[in-house]
Scaffold this active site. Sequence first.
Site, PDB file in Angstrom:
ATOM      1  N   CYS A 105     152.889  29.735 -33.761  1.00  0.00           N
ATOM      2  CA  CYS A 105     153.814  30.741 -32.969  1.00  0.00           C
ATOM      3  C   CYS A 105     155.273  30.556 -32.608  1.00  0.00           C
ATOM      4  O   CYS A 105     156.273  31.326 -32.161  1.00  0.00           O
ATOM      5  CB  CYS A 105     153.606  32.199 -33.021  1.00  0.00           C
ATOM      6  SG  CYS A 105     151.427  32.408 -33.348  1.00  0.00           S
ATOM      7  N   HIS A 141     157.385  37.349 -30.544  1.00  0.00           N
ATOM      8  CA  HIS A 141     157.181  37.822 -31.754  1.00  0.00           C
ATOM      9  C   HIS A 141     156.036  38.275 -32.155  1.00  0.00           C
ATOM     10  O   HIS A 141     155.199  38.879 -31.272  1.00  0.00           O
ATOM     11  CB  HIS A 141     155.787  35.847 -31.052  1.00  0.00           C
ATOM     12  CG  HIS A 141     154.802  35.917 -32.399  1.00  0.00           C
ATOM     13  ND1 HIS A 141     154.971  35.011 -33.097  1.00  0.00           N
ATOM     14  CD2 HIS A 141     153.581  35.424 -32.016  1.00  0.00           C
ATOM     15  CE1 HIS A 141     153.572  35.498 -34.080  1.00  0.00           C
ATOM     16  NE2 HIS A 141     152.357  35.362 -33.414  1.00  0.00           N
ATOM     17  N   ASN A 158     152.139  39.004 -39.051  1.00  0.00           N
ATOM     18  CA  ASN A 158     152.405  38.316 -38.260  1.00  0.00           C
ATOM     19  C   ASN A 158     152.565  37.188 -39.424  1.00  0.00           C
ATOM     20  O   ASN A 158     152.066  36.338 -39.707  1.00  0.00           O
ATOM     21  CB  ASN A 158     151.179  37.444 -37.128  1.00  0.00           C
ATOM     22  CG  ASN A 158     151.148  36.543 -36.429  1.00  0.00           C
ATOM     23  OD1 ASN A 158     151.978  36.285 -36.538  1.00  0.00           O
ATOM     24  ND2 ASN A 158     150.060  36.843 -35.867  1.00  0.00           N
TER      25      ASN A 158
HETATM   26  N1  ACO Z   1     138.580  45.516 -41.820  1.00  0.00           N
HETATM   27  C1  ACO Z   1     138.307  46.648 -41.188  1.00  0.00           C
HETATM   28  N2  ACO Z   1     136.897  46.504 -40.697  1.00  0.00           N
HETATM   29  C2  ACO Z   1     137.157  44.985 -39.378  1.00  0.00           C
HETATM   30  C3  ACO Z   1     138.240  44.284 -40.572  1.00  0.00           C
HETATM   31  C4  ACO Z   1     139.602  44.250 -40.852  1.00  0.00           C
HETATM   32  N3  ACO Z   1     140.534  43.985 -41.538  1.00  0.00           N
HETATM   33  N4  ACO Z   1     137.564  43.209 -38.720  1.00  0.00           N
HETATM   34  C5  ACO Z   1     137.386  43.757 -38.387  1.00  0.00           C
HETATM   35  N5  ACO Z   1     136.910  44.427 -38.528  1.00  0.00           N
HETATM   36  C6  ACO Z   1     135.452  44.824 -37.758  1.00  0.00           C
HETATM   37  C7  ACO Z   1     134.290  43.733 -37.277  1.00  0.00           C
HETATM   38  O1  ACO Z   1     133.707  43.379 -38.127  1.00  0.00           O
HETATM   39  C8  ACO Z   1     134.352  44.600 -36.212  1.00  0.00           C
HETATM   40  O2  ACO Z   1     132.936  45.041 -37.040  1.00  0.00           O
HETATM   41  P1  ACO Z   1     131.542  45.700 -36.688  1.00  0.00           P
HETATM   42  O3  ACO Z   1     131.724  46.173 -35.045  1.00  0.00           O
HETATM   43  O4  ACO Z   1     131.307  46.044 -37.279  1.00  0.00           O
HETATM   44  O5  ACO Z   1     130.967  44.029 -35.931  1.00  0.00           O
HETATM   45  C9  ACO Z   1     135.133  45.175 -35.874  1.00  0.00           C
HETATM   46  O6  ACO Z   1     135.687  46.073 -36.868  1.00  0.00           O
HETATM   47  C10 ACO Z   1     136.043  45.245 -34.640  1.00  0.00           C
HETATM   48  O7  ACO Z   1     135.951  44.011 -34.783  1.00  0.00           O
HETATM   49  P2  ACO Z   1     136.524  43.006 -33.552  1.00  0.00           P
HETATM   50  O8  ACO Z   1     136.769  41.718 -34.589  1.00  0.00           O
HETATM   51  O9  ACO Z   1     136.029  42.749 -32.090  1.00  0.00           O
HETATM   52  O10 ACO Z   1     138.235  43.698 -33.704  1.00  0.00           O
HETATM   53  P3  ACO Z   1     139.219  43.794 -32.078  1.00  0.00           P
HETATM   54  O11 ACO Z   1     138.741  45.351 -32.225  1.00  0.00           O
HETATM   55  O12 ACO Z   1     138.827  42.985 -31.602  1.00  0.00           O
HETATM   56  O13 ACO Z   1     140.334  44.162 -33.551  1.00  0.00           O
HETATM   57  C11 ACO Z   1     142.421  42.058 -33.362  1.00  0.00           C
HETATM   58  C12 ACO Z   1     140.870  42.712 -33.881  1.00  0.00           C
HETATM   59  C13 ACO Z   1     142.996  43.114 -33.788  1.00  0.00           C
HETATM   60  C14 ACO Z   1     142.627  40.985 -34.500  1.00  0.00           C
HETATM   61  C15 ACO Z   1     142.161  42.112 -31.900  1.00  0.00           C
HETATM   62  O14 ACO Z   1     141.425  41.664 -31.351  1.00  0.00           O
HETATM   63  C16 ACO Z   1     143.727  41.590 -31.482  1.00  0.00           C
HETATM   64  O15 ACO Z   1     144.594  42.800 -31.433  1.00  0.00           O
HETATM   65  N6  ACO Z   1     143.861  40.211 -30.946  1.00  0.00           N
HETATM   66  C17 ACO Z   1     144.878  39.884 -30.896  1.00  0.00           C
HETATM   67  C18 ACO Z   1     144.935  38.999 -31.305  1.00  0.00           C
HETATM   68  C19 ACO Z   1     146.738  39.302 -32.307  1.00  0.00           C
HETATM   69  O16 ACO Z   1     146.743  39.832 -32.885  1.00  0.00           O
HETATM   70  N7  ACO Z   1     146.320  37.578 -33.302  1.00  0.00           N
HETATM   71  C20 ACO Z   1     147.180  37.210 -33.952  1.00  0.00           C
HETATM   72  C21 ACO Z   1     147.155  36.266 -34.400  1.00  0.00           C
HETATM   73  S1  ACO Z   1     147.446  34.814 -33.370  1.00  0.00           S
HETATM   74  C22 ACO Z   1     149.588  34.633 -32.023  1.00  0.00           C
HETATM   75  O17 ACO Z   1     150.374  35.229 -33.051  1.00  0.00           O
HETATM   76  C23 ACO Z   1     149.204  35.071 -31.068  1.00  0.00           C
END
Ligand code: ACO
Length: 321
Positions: free
Chosen positions: A111, A248, A278
């Site tokens: 990225c 980004h 993204n």
């Molecule tokens: N739809 C519905 N439910 C989902 C989905 C989806 N697409 N994806 C995951 N879940 C569920 C999981 O199974 C989990 O369920 P459970 O609690 O029953 O096990 C629950 O949602 C929570 O999952 P997490 O992976 O813990 O979700 P989190 O709250 O961490 O959110 C996210 C995920 C949005 C990606 C978050 O970690 C985040 O904001 N990360 C930042 C990094 C990022 O955005 N990276 C992008 C690429 S990297 C870059 O470009 C720099």
Amino acid sequence: MTSRIIGTGSCLPETVVTNDYLSTIMDTSDEWISSRTGIRQRHLVKEETTASLSIEAGRRALDDAGVKPQELDMIIVGTLTGDYVTPSTACEVQAGLGAVNAVCFDINAACSGFVFGLHTVNAYIKSGMCKTALVIGAETLSKIMDWSDRSTCVLFGDGAGAAVIRADETTGILAYDQGSDGERGLHLECKNRTNNNPLVQTGMEPGYTHMDGQEVYKFAVTAVPASIHKVLEEAGLSPDDIDLYVLHQANIRIIQSVAKRLKVSMDKFPISLDHCGNISAGSVPILLDEVNKKGMLKKGDKIMMSGFGGGLTWGSCLIEW
Ligand code: ACO
């Protein structure tokens, strides 16, 4: 001598895929995706390739700059999803544009790829080895997604953005910062082919993208403000002196957190992730082209670009428009 952006362009695949569509093919919902990420839709390739998107984005940037392809003496493409291992996407762009005088190579900094490309061109320009360059950030991330892994595939999209850079004695890039942390690299990974020779046959196909979202989040919300502060300090400016922050487009929560830590209003942070998702190396130049085409950039404006992600890598570049 510094480097000035004199034209921008971008190209998104024709096909739009909404969160609602994704919820018909996997267990997800518009509510889950948009409330956690800000993403509502993304463009995905059908016929298009990383090279075809890059060539079109490059052509549009050259038109915007009023520069002929033959005037380019360098093409750099930031990408991790080139169509071939070799030739590089940059060489494909050279052939597609007829940029016969350009030296061409790709940069894999995920990225941060576009921002690293800008810094690389700037170094060549400062050394006198280059005068006019095309820097592109382009991805077809959809081909490295596991479409049965809802936690990653809903986040990403495909597309390309480009900028024409020219040596300038007065203004352009004012200050920059970049860095890498390989120790934390596996928080966001996609495996290439594994060892395969007469001695070892693993029979493994290339892998798909895996991410520890929470670790990446923690990295981004600390590394990005630190990098931006470093650049501001070098330039002798404060966060308020910046007219626009072109970050980004990973996740709206990351951008909100960076804005809060810098104590700057979200009004200064244009957003494209709602309609593009993204696009890794494509995010920054696509957004830059959007704000440019909307007439939001005025001569003398100070723009802070910041890329961050896989590697882990980060880079910030302050330019005067
Ligand atoms: N739809 C519905 N439910 C989902 C989905 C989806 N697409 N994806 C995951 N879940 C569920 C999981 O199974 C989990 O369920 P459970 O609690 O029953 O096990 C629950 O949602 C929570 O999952 P997490 O992976 O813990 O979700 P989190 O709250 O961490 O959110 C996210 C995920 C949005 C990606 C978050 O970690 C985040 O904001 N990360 C930042 C990094 C990022 O955005 N990276 C992008 C690429 S990297 C870059 O470009 C720099």
